[in-house]
Design an enzyme around this catalytic site. Sequence first.
Site, PDB file in Angstrom:
ATOM      1  N   CYS A   1      47.440  57.173 126.489  1.00 37.36           N
ATOM      2  CA  CYS A   1      48.944  57.478 126.657  1.00 37.36           C
ATOM      3  C   CYS A   1      49.306  58.238 127.860  1.00 37.36           C
ATOM      4  O   CYS A   1      49.264  59.371 128.335  1.00 37.36           O
ATOM      5  CB  CYS A   1      49.011  58.613 125.381  1.00 37.36           C
ATOM      6  SG  CYS A   1      50.812  59.064 125.133  1.00 37.36           S
TER       7      CYS A   1
ATOM      8  N   THR B   1      62.119  66.378 102.990  1.00 36.29           N
ATOM      9  CA  THR B   1      62.874  64.943 102.223  1.00 36.29           C
ATOM     10  C   THR B   1      64.273  65.276 102.439  1.00 36.29           C
ATOM     11  O   THR B   1      64.718  66.172 102.244  1.00 36.29           O
ATOM     12  CB  THR B   1      62.135  64.778 100.773  1.00 36.29           C
ATOM     13  OG1 THR B   1      62.967  63.650 100.356  1.00 36.29           O
ATOM     14  CG2 THR B   1      62.654  66.037  99.989  1.00 36.29           C
ATOM     15  N   TYR B   2      65.262  64.006 102.457  1.00 38.24           N
ATOM     16  CA  TYR B   2      66.509  63.892 102.515  1.00 38.24           C
ATOM     17  C   TYR B   2      66.694  62.987 101.300  1.00 38.24           C
ATOM     18  O   TYR B   2      68.080  62.921 100.980  1.00 38.24           O
ATOM     19  CB  TYR B   2      67.116  63.582 103.597  1.00 38.24           C
ATOM     20  CG  TYR B   2      66.674  64.166 104.896  1.00 38.24           C
ATOM     21  CD1 TYR B   2      67.169  65.382 105.289  1.00 38.24           C
ATOM     22  CD2 TYR B   2      65.418  63.513 105.610  1.00 38.24           C
ATOM     23  CE1 TYR B   2      66.847  65.863 106.336  1.00 38.24           C
ATOM     24  CE2 TYR B   2      65.187  64.246 107.019  1.00 38.24           C
ATOM     25  CZ  TYR B   2      65.677  65.569 107.193  1.00 38.24           C
ATOM     26  OH  TYR B   2      65.291  66.138 108.225  1.00 38.24           O
TER      27      TYR B   2
END
Length: 611
Positions: A221, A505-506
């Site tokens: 990376c 969470t939505y």
Amino acid sequence: TVLCVAIVEIRNNSLISSGALVMAENHTLESDGYEDEVDLEEYNTLLYFAGLLRRDAAERATWMEQFAKSVKSWVSRPDDKNAQDLLSAHLPAALRLSINAPFQDIKSKMTEILGEVERLGHTIPSLMFDGPSSFIPKAVTLCYDNKCGAYREALYSVQSLYEETFLHEGRLSHIVLLLGYHPSYLNNFIKTQDFLMYGNGPLPLPYRNYLAILAASRHKCSYLVTMQEAEFLKNGGNVTWLQGVQHLPPKMFSLLLINKLLAHQPWFVMPEHMKALLRGADSWSVSELVHAIVILAHFHSLASFALGCGINPEIDTQLGHSLLLDEEDSIPRPPYCTNPALGIGLATPSGSEAGSEPISPRSPTYQPQAMQSLIVQHFIESQNTDENGSEDKKLADTLKERLKTMQNDSSSDEEEQNNDIQFAESVSSTGQSQRPKVPVPIPISLVKYLEDPSFEHEDFTLSSAITLRARDYSWEDHGFPFVNSLYPDIGPLLDEKFKLAFQMTYRTVGADKDIDTSSFRQAIWYYIHSIKGIRHDDYHYRRVNQVLDIKFKTFIRMVACFPEKVTNFDFTNTMSGLEYSEKVHVNILVLEARLQAELIYALRAIMTYMK
């Protein structure tokens, strides 16, 4: 002598940010005749644009006027090499600030300065990549404004986080910009990483940066390595360490084995490995080792996120901008089958020696077609891994159907049978799409950090390793209290971050709202733990196959185990129908589940040895 070596090393390493070059060169300012233009104390604020890290807009304006005068003076001396070096060092950062600074006054002034430089006939840098990610269109990136071509102010909660991050770090990194989709998580992520890398702890700052370099290098990376190399120099690190691991002192060198095991096969980390590190002339203290392991695990997992999201190089790093005038001379970067976080444009085949000739886009021998062939050869086949292609249902549609089936499932916990078989199926990669066998090229600048480049991920199998049961060692009951006793304050930060990722969470799936996604989030978390050899007896593994299809499991397994192989095709094709914020959330879940798994293995080994 050290200063001269630093300047040479920085110039030879095209991945070091340009600001680091100026940091080394500023010590010669007085002898170069700049003392009348900017005194040394004031010039030090130029190095990392420190004069902008102020809340007061009037103070920022005063500093930017001084900076504008300095830039104009440098432009007016085209034959003065020092002036031109200073100009080249600062313009890429000015370009970055003109696009993603969180304060409008900074963006406007930097845009004005760049325009004036161009009007005076000097070439200004141009962007190599659009937006923070090559996998997520800039137009849908949070806070991006297509009308003005820059990032507008975000919602208050995100904007305040962006401003605080900028005032503390001097930039809004591409990772921070993507995590802005999830403000609560971003807030904890910033606090955790800041404490880990700059807060109270037994390790000196340069050690922390170098450990991050070693960790990110295991997954090739370049994005993270580049950033941490610059921080390493900024914090006074020994520049010879950047020449390769053979220049490390024995104490730091001794961590290379643990680094590669944690990154690729953490289930093989044993108490004997910890004994070797905690005893002897160049031994680590227990608190130092715990600090080091948390950093290694953090950056292994962060590399998974960066590569899994296709993070672009930062604008003011060598691969983030270009001064080439002709588009035909620009670096080829096929947008659909490469991962920019690897370091496109600077690579060598896997297994090459550190002394190999760099293939650089700025080299006289650079050949675009050869470069493209070298970089892309691994990824081309990935476009053919999906047999059904676009005829497949979107993930959002299949996921809604699977979640609905789960809700209507009448099976009770007591009726669950053959959980051993279900766990074995979860661990196995049988039936998953196979990745191309061509090895991922290693960026030439990273070979020197890899003591054993050929050591890579091998699947956990029930026949080759012993399953770690959470009832015997878990983060909550064992790892958390242990790490907190030796490295105070990091435990609660990590614990909160794990919980946020897991519980966040939505209640949406794509365009549909009011959907309970808990089964989906649990399946991702426990699946990642299962392929790392960790079993939770209170989770029923048949739910993994009920919720996650083969293609999606293949993708998150790739992100967790060999993220260097992730392509735009994988990201787009696997999670079709999901909102981009949901795709980022998936990679956050993988990041945190992987991080926790690595910490569990390492901390268990230390505790077992100490007993």
